[in-house]
Design a protein around this motif. Structure first.
Motif, PDB file in Angstrom:
ATOM      1  N   VAL A 211       0.814  -1.182   0.029  1.00  7.09           N
ATOM      2  CA  VAL A 211      -0.278  -0.024  -0.101  1.00  7.09           C
ATOM      3  C   VAL A 211       0.989   1.222  -0.050  1.00  7.09           C
ATOM      4  CG1 VAL A 211      -1.908  -1.163   1.111  1.00  7.09           C
ATOM      5  CG2 VAL A 211      -0.340  -0.175   2.663  1.00  7.09           C
ATOM      6  N   LEU A 212       2.251   1.039   0.169  1.00 11.76           N
ATOM      7  CA  LEU A 212       3.147   2.110   0.051  1.00 11.76           C
ATOM      8  C   LEU A 212       3.991   2.275  -1.074  1.00 11.76           C
ATOM      9  CD1 LEU A 212       4.473   1.950   3.763  1.00 11.76           C
ATOM     10  CD2 LEU A 212       2.511   3.421   2.928  1.00 11.76           C
ATOM     11  N   PRO A 213       4.220   3.382  -1.446  1.00 11.59           N
ATOM     12  CA  PRO A 213       5.100   3.618  -2.761  1.00 11.59           C
ATOM     13  C   PRO A 213       6.385   2.898  -2.628  1.00 11.59           C
ATOM     14  CG  PRO A 213       4.391   5.843  -2.026  1.00 11.59           C
ATOM     15  CD  PRO A 213       4.191   4.832  -1.020  1.00 11.59           C
ATOM     16  N   ARG A 214       6.653   2.189  -3.592  1.00 16.62           N
ATOM     17  CA  ARG A 214       7.958   1.130  -3.427  1.00 16.62           C
ATOM     18  C   ARG A 214       9.320   1.909  -3.456  1.00 16.62           C
ATOM     19  NH1 ARG A 214       9.831  -3.762  -5.665  1.00 16.62           N
ATOM     20  NH2 ARG A 214      12.022  -3.940  -4.955  1.00 16.62           N
ATOM     21  N   LEU A 215       9.133   2.986  -4.395  1.00 19.41           N
ATOM     22  CA  LEU A 215      10.252   3.735  -4.224  1.00 19.41           C
ATOM     23  C   LEU A 215       9.849   5.187  -3.509  1.00 19.41           C
ATOM     24  CD1 LEU A 215      11.407   3.317  -7.978  1.00 19.41           C
ATOM     25  CD2 LEU A 215      12.455   2.293  -6.054  1.00 19.41           C
ATOM     26  N   LEU A 216      10.596   5.399  -2.417  1.00 17.28           N
ATOM     27  CA  LEU A 216      10.161   6.665  -1.723  1.00 17.28           C
ATOM     28  C   LEU A 216      10.945   7.813  -2.123  1.00 17.28           C
ATOM     29  CD1 LEU A 216      10.345   5.074   1.786  1.00 17.28           C
ATOM     30  CD2 LEU A 216       8.414   5.545   0.595  1.00 17.28           C
ATOM     31  N   ARG A 217      10.258   8.990  -2.579  1.00 11.85           N
ATOM     32  CA  ARG A 217      10.785  10.235  -2.976  1.00 11.85           C
ATOM     33  C   ARG A 217      11.621  10.873  -1.627  1.00 11.85           C
ATOM     34  NH1 ARG A 217       9.503  14.309  -6.722  1.00 11.85           N
ATOM     35  NH2 ARG A 217      11.137  15.821  -6.700  1.00 11.85           N
ATOM     36  N   LEU A 218      12.730  11.056  -1.875  1.00  9.43           N
ATOM     37  CA  LEU A 218      13.656  11.622  -0.751  1.00  9.43           C
ATOM     38  C   LEU A 218      13.560  13.045  -0.972  1.00  9.43           C
ATOM     39  CD1 LEU A 218      17.005   9.648  -1.031  1.00  9.43           C
ATOM     40  CD2 LEU A 218      15.117   9.427   0.481  1.00  9.43           C
ATOM     41  N   PRO A 219      13.842  13.843   0.379  1.00  5.77           N
ATOM     42  CA  PRO A 219      13.520  15.140   0.296  1.00  5.77           C
ATOM     43  C   PRO A 219      14.679  15.957  -0.579  1.00  5.77           C
ATOM     44  CG  PRO A 219      13.805  14.512   2.565  1.00  5.77           C
ATOM     45  CD  PRO A 219      13.913  13.400   1.648  1.00  5.77           C
ATOM     46  N   ASP A 220      14.298  17.044  -1.296  1.00  4.63           N
ATOM     47  CA  ASP A 220      15.248  17.974  -2.093  1.00  4.63           C
ATOM     48  C   ASP A 220      16.414  18.258  -1.358  1.00  4.63           C
ATOM     49  OD1 ASP A 220      16.670  19.531  -3.930  1.00  4.63           O
ATOM     50  OD2 ASP A 220      14.929  21.128  -4.056  1.00  4.63           O
ATOM     51  N   ASP A 221      17.792  17.832  -1.836  1.00  2.00           N
ATOM     52  CA  ASP A 221      18.717  18.136  -1.174  1.00  2.00           C
ATOM     53  C   ASP A 221      19.525  19.501  -1.729  1.00  2.00           C
ATOM     54  OD1 ASP A 221      19.760  17.165  -3.296  1.00  2.00           O
ATOM     55  OD2 ASP A 221      21.198  15.806  -2.498  1.00  2.00           O
ATOM     56  N   GLY A 222      18.787  20.149  -2.252  1.00  2.00           N
ATOM     57  CA  GLY A 222      19.601  21.394  -3.159  1.00  2.00           C
ATOM     58  C   GLY A 222      20.204  21.104  -4.204  1.00  2.00           C
ATOM     59  N   SER A 223      20.333  19.886  -4.673  1.00  2.35           N
ATOM     60  CA  SER A 223      21.274  19.442  -5.928  1.00  2.35           C
ATOM     61  C   SER A 223      20.280  19.481  -7.116  1.00  2.35           C
ATOM     62  CB  SER A 223      21.699  18.067  -5.737  1.00  2.35           C
ATOM     63  OG  SER A 223      20.737  17.197  -5.847  1.00  2.35           O
ATOM     64  N   GLY A 224      18.861  19.619  -6.957  1.00  2.00           N
ATOM     65  CA  GLY A 224      18.129  19.640  -8.361  1.00  2.00           C
ATOM     66  C   GLY A 224      17.865  18.147  -8.776  1.00  2.00           C
ATOM     67  N   ARG A 225      18.560  17.283  -8.037  1.00  2.00           N
ATOM     68  CA  ARG A 225      18.024  15.748  -8.318  1.00  2.00           C
ATOM     69  C   ARG A 225      16.876  15.256  -8.015  1.00  2.00           C
ATOM     70  NH1 ARG A 225      22.557  12.339  -6.040  1.00  2.00           N
ATOM     71  NH2 ARG A 225      22.034  13.422  -4.239  1.00  2.00           N
ATOM     72  N   LEU A 226      16.241  14.363  -8.719  1.00  2.00           N
ATOM     73  CA  LEU A 226      15.209  13.432  -8.009  1.00  2.00           C
ATOM     74  C   LEU A 226      15.554  12.371  -7.397  1.00  2.00           C
ATOM     75  CD1 LEU A 226      12.620  13.477 -11.027  1.00  2.00           C
ATOM     76  CD2 LEU A 226      12.477  14.847  -9.033  1.00  2.00           C
ATOM     77  N   ARG A 227      15.538  12.094  -6.164  1.00  2.00           N
ATOM     78  CA  ARG A 227      16.214  11.211  -5.458  1.00  2.00           C
ATOM     79  C   ARG A 227      15.056   9.898  -4.824  1.00  2.00           C
ATOM     80  NH1 ARG A 227      19.340  12.784  -0.615  1.00  2.00           N
ATOM     81  NH2 ARG A 227      17.847  13.910  -0.197  1.00  2.00           N
ATOM     82  N   TYR A 228      15.448   8.871  -5.107  1.00  2.00           N
ATOM     83  CA  TYR A 228      14.459   7.620  -4.443  1.00  2.00           C
ATOM     84  C   TYR A 228      15.465   6.958  -3.611  1.00  2.00           C
ATOM     85  CZ  TYR A 228      11.526   9.457  -8.126  1.00  2.00           C
ATOM     86  OH  TYR A 228      10.727  10.495  -8.965  1.00  2.00           O
ATOM     87  N   LEU A 229      14.646   6.131  -2.665  1.00  2.00           N
ATOM     88  CA  LEU A 229      15.298   4.991  -1.822  1.00  2.00           C
ATOM     89  C   LEU A 229      13.993   4.005  -1.804  1.00  2.00           C
ATOM     90  CD1 LEU A 229      17.220   4.090   0.188  1.00  2.00           C
ATOM     91  CD2 LEU A 229      15.491   5.212   2.039  1.00  2.00           C
ATOM     92  N   ALA A 230      14.647   2.619  -1.880  1.00  2.00           N
ATOM     93  CA  ALA A 230      13.587   1.605  -2.074  1.00  2.00           C
ATOM     94  C   ALA A 230      13.204   1.445  -0.573  1.00  2.00           C
ATOM     95  CB  ALA A 230      14.466   0.345  -2.537  1.00  2.00           C
TER      96      ALA A 230
END
Length: 735
Positions: A211-230
């Motif tokens: 029921v939860l997203p498999r890939l969690l969106r991580l907070p913006d670290d100022g780099s402009g990257r889209l970051r994900y954590l399994a």
């Protein structure tokens, strides 16, 4: 809700072409042909999924499309195990004869599948690892917990406590807690812990919540990257909160695939919906047929899982984390147009373009003027099929609508149109195929919704799936009733129509209308039809009709008359059809077979199939249409419809092919085959040993034409654009 009975009369659904003979001629028995003339169907399917994987590995394919193909591969393979491998294993265990794989013992086939599937899954994992740095260069980072800094970890600790921890359910395994049931395709963590007080080692299973997203969106670290954590990586690094006071010794990911092939034993005295719902409950508890584990799993845990799940060593797939790469569908939806195929907006078929931009086309007037052939997704589903049904629902002169529904989308304007028509007082019949695999629950829901709105809902014939794609509108025009028919190769699904290649015919031809009307009467009542003029209908006579056509081409070749056969299907498996093609080839008939998936036919075998070429085209769209073209001594006979050349389509489904008559439509189909089979078009070529070779570069290294791009350019140049574009993501496990 109604249900009709199967009819035993052999004259039902007859589609004789030239005479009233129903018996198959003796020349199809195949006794004089080589025993090893068929390629194994299961290995051929794995070869198809390998072609999907090759698109994911192709650096010329846009990055997020490669990610999408990785997800499609994973989803495809899951379904292959749940249905095909499960079915083969069940037949072996119960002693049921396996209808294909002639000359190869079933257990050897299973061993061959296991060996090839292991190879492909390892290759799939390697392709993903190769894409991770490329995604990072494009500012899409799939990170691990170890890569996160202190600030990230602190922020995520709070997320775990408030949003993840409450939904987790660790299950202990000990004398008081038996080994838990592991649901099919669920992702799990095996955890071994030591009690410091007793020094006893315990085992627990932790299910990763779906029921939860498999890939969690991580907070913006100022780099402009889209970051994900399994998600499983996140949970694994917080196990101490789930097992406080215990020492975490080992934790690993694992995943089980179960037999989910539902078989409904139909009894005419029982409600089909109730029988199907009962079988769907059993699906959850099918026996395991594959165990995927991470490659760092310890032997103690593995032995426990194998024992409790009753799987063999060959059924264990040891892979690098992460498991279940179908989660990559989430990444493929990232809105980065530069990393995807260039957007294509379908065009409205020329005959359906309104006179003024603010007007709506009169679909019935257009069809009355001449037959219309539509080609999706190059041409819009919304301004053709959907517009046809919506106009029918609102037109006061329309008296009745009849339609088959095999698969449709969650928010379906097609279903809405049928409901609107019923509420407007029109007679509406919907034949809903509730046994469409993996769409059973959705279709049961549609059936009940339609019935509540006053639509006459039927299931079709007992023991058969209704797979044909038919829509019929009866309209009062003056003192007569006119039939408007749509016969297609694809489902009435607006979402998949954007990514599935399909062909459909609109016609007001009275003979087609009579044929379709009589067929609907057979499907919903007790009509016994002896002949259809423009249709070929399975299960009783479609195969025989095609065999007669193939035989006629063979005879023409022997007599020196023009001959030729061109077939486009998703799968070419049926032995009788293949044997007939072999004999036609022996007579010198040029034969082109354009197949997306399985092909058991061996092309280019000396003395057997020297005149047969087999090609496969894969790309941004899923090739889904079925076309059968016969030279017929200079008077081409061309059919489109819903049937693949498989036993299930020809023997256990209601399928329909319709013959095209307009010269411009015959020319369009011919040009389509010319393009697909051309040496200048990128495709895969099948050889006599069953190997598929990708041909995407010419002799000088130049890139060959992408057929789907060519067709998009051709449509865009000659026809005005329309609505009906939208998302272009592939349809998950239907690919």
């Amino acid at each position: 809700m109604e249900r009709t009975s199967n009819l035993d009369d052999p004259s039902v659904a007859t589609d004789r072409l030239d005479d009233d003979t129903d018996e198959l001629p003796p020349w199809i028995d195949g006794d004089d042909l080589p025993v090893d003339r068929f390629l194994d169907r299961e290995l051929s399917w794995l070869a198809f999924n390998q072609r999907v994987l090759e698109l994911a590995e192709d650096e010329t394919v846009p990055l997020l499309e490669r990610v999408n193909f990785l997800a499609i591969f994973a989803s495809n393979l899951d379904e292959f195990f749940m249905v095909r491998v499960a079915g083969l294993k069940r037949r072996i265990m119960t002693g049921i004869a396996v209808p294909t794989n002639i000359g190869t013992p079933p257990r050897q086939v299973l061993d061959d599948i296991s060996r090839k599937a292991h190879e492909l899954q390892e290759r799939h994992a390697a392709a993903f690892r190769a894409l991770v740095p490329e995604l990072a260069e494009a500012c899409i980072a799939i990170e691990t917990w170890q890569q996160l800094d202190a600030d990230d970890r602190a922020a995520l600790d709070e997320v775990f406590s408030t949003r993840i921890f409450p939904v987790l359910m660790p299950l202990a395994v000990d004398p008081a807690h038996p080994f838990p049931y592991i649901s099919g395709l669920s992702l799990n963590l095996s955890v071994r812990v030591r009690n410091p007080n007793s020094d006893k080692v315990e085992f627990a299973r932790l299910k990763v919540p779906s029921v939860l997203p498999r890939l969690l969106r991580l907070p913006d670290d100022g780099s402009g990257r889209l970051r994900y954590l399994a998600l499983e990586d996140f949970i694994s690094n917080h196990l101490d909160e789930l097992f406080p006071g215990m020492e975490i010794l080992e934790h690993h990911e694992f995943r089980v695939t179960r037999n989910e092939d539902v078989e409904v034993e139909e009894d005419e005295s029982e409600n089909l919906i109730q029988a199907l719902e009962r079988e769907l409950l059993k699906r959850r508890f099918g026996p395991p047929i594959r165990l995927e584990i991470t490659d760092d799993m310890d032997d103690v845990t593995l032995r426990l899982l194998m024992q409790e799940l009753d799987v063999t060593e060959a059924e264990v797939y040891r892979l690098p984390a992460p498991l279940d790469l179908s989660a990559l569908f989430e990444l493929s939806r990232i809105d980065r147009p530069a990393l995807k195929y260039r957007k294509h907006v379908p065009v409205t078929p020329a005959q359906l373009v309104p006179g003024e931009p603010t007007e709506r086309a009169d679909v019935f007037a257009a069809i009355r003027s001449r037959d219309i052939l539509v080609h999706h997704p190059y041409e819009s589903f919304a301004t053709s099929v959907q517009a046809f049904l919506e106009q029918a629902a609102s037109d006061p002169d329309v008296l009745a609508i009849k339609q088959t529904l095999y698969r449709t989308s969650g928010d379906s304007p097609i279903v809405d149109a049928l409901i609107a028509a019923a509420e407007a007082g029109k007679a509406v019949l919907a034949l809903v195929e509730v046994k469409a695999r993996f769409d059973e629950v959705n279709n049961i829901g549609w059936a009940r919704k339609l019935e509540k709105a006053g639509v006459h809902v039927v299931y079709g014939l007992v023991g058969l799936k209704t797979h044909c794609k038919l829509a019929l509108v009866i309209r009062r025009e003056g003192d007569e009733l006119r039939h408007y028919s749509h016969i297609g190769t694809g489902n009435y699904n607006p979402k998949t129509s954007r990514v599935y290649e399909d062909i459909g015919l609109f016609t007001a031809d009275p003979q087609v209308g009579k044929d379709v009307t009589r067929l609907f009467n057979q499907l919903s009542g007790y009509a016994i039809e002896k002949k259809f003029k423009r249709l070929l209908v399975a299960p009783l006579h479609l195969r025989n009709g095609l065999l007669k056509r193939i035989r006629a081409e063979e005879q023409n070749a022997r007599e020196g008359k023009p001959s030729g056969i061109r077939i486009k299907v998703n799968s070419m498996v049926d032995e009788a059809i293949i044997d007939a093609l072999y004999r036609a080839s022996q007579a010198g008939v040029p034969i082109d077979v354009w197949v997306r998936g399985i092909c058991s036919l061996k092309p280019g075998v000396r003395g057997l199939s020297e005149t047969i070429r087999v090609r496969s085209v894969l790309g941004r769209y899923l090739e889904h249409s079925r076309v059968f073209s016969f030279e017929n001594d200079g008077n081409p006979a061309v059919f489109i419809g819903s049937a693949d050349m498989m036993h299930r389509n020809l023997d256990r489904r209601v399928e329909v092919l319709v013959r095209l008559s307009a010269p411009e439509h015959l020319a369009e189909i011919d040009a389509l085959f010319d393009l697909a089979m051309a040496d200048t078009t990128a495709s895969w070529w099948l050889d006599s040993e069953g190997a598929w070779t990708r041909k995407n570069r010419g002799p000088s290294g130049d890139t060959l034409d992408d057929m789907q791009d060519v067709l998009m350019r051709r449509r865009s140049l000659r026809r005005p654009s329309s609505g009906g574009g939208g998302s272009r993501r592939h349809g998950g496990n239907h690919w």
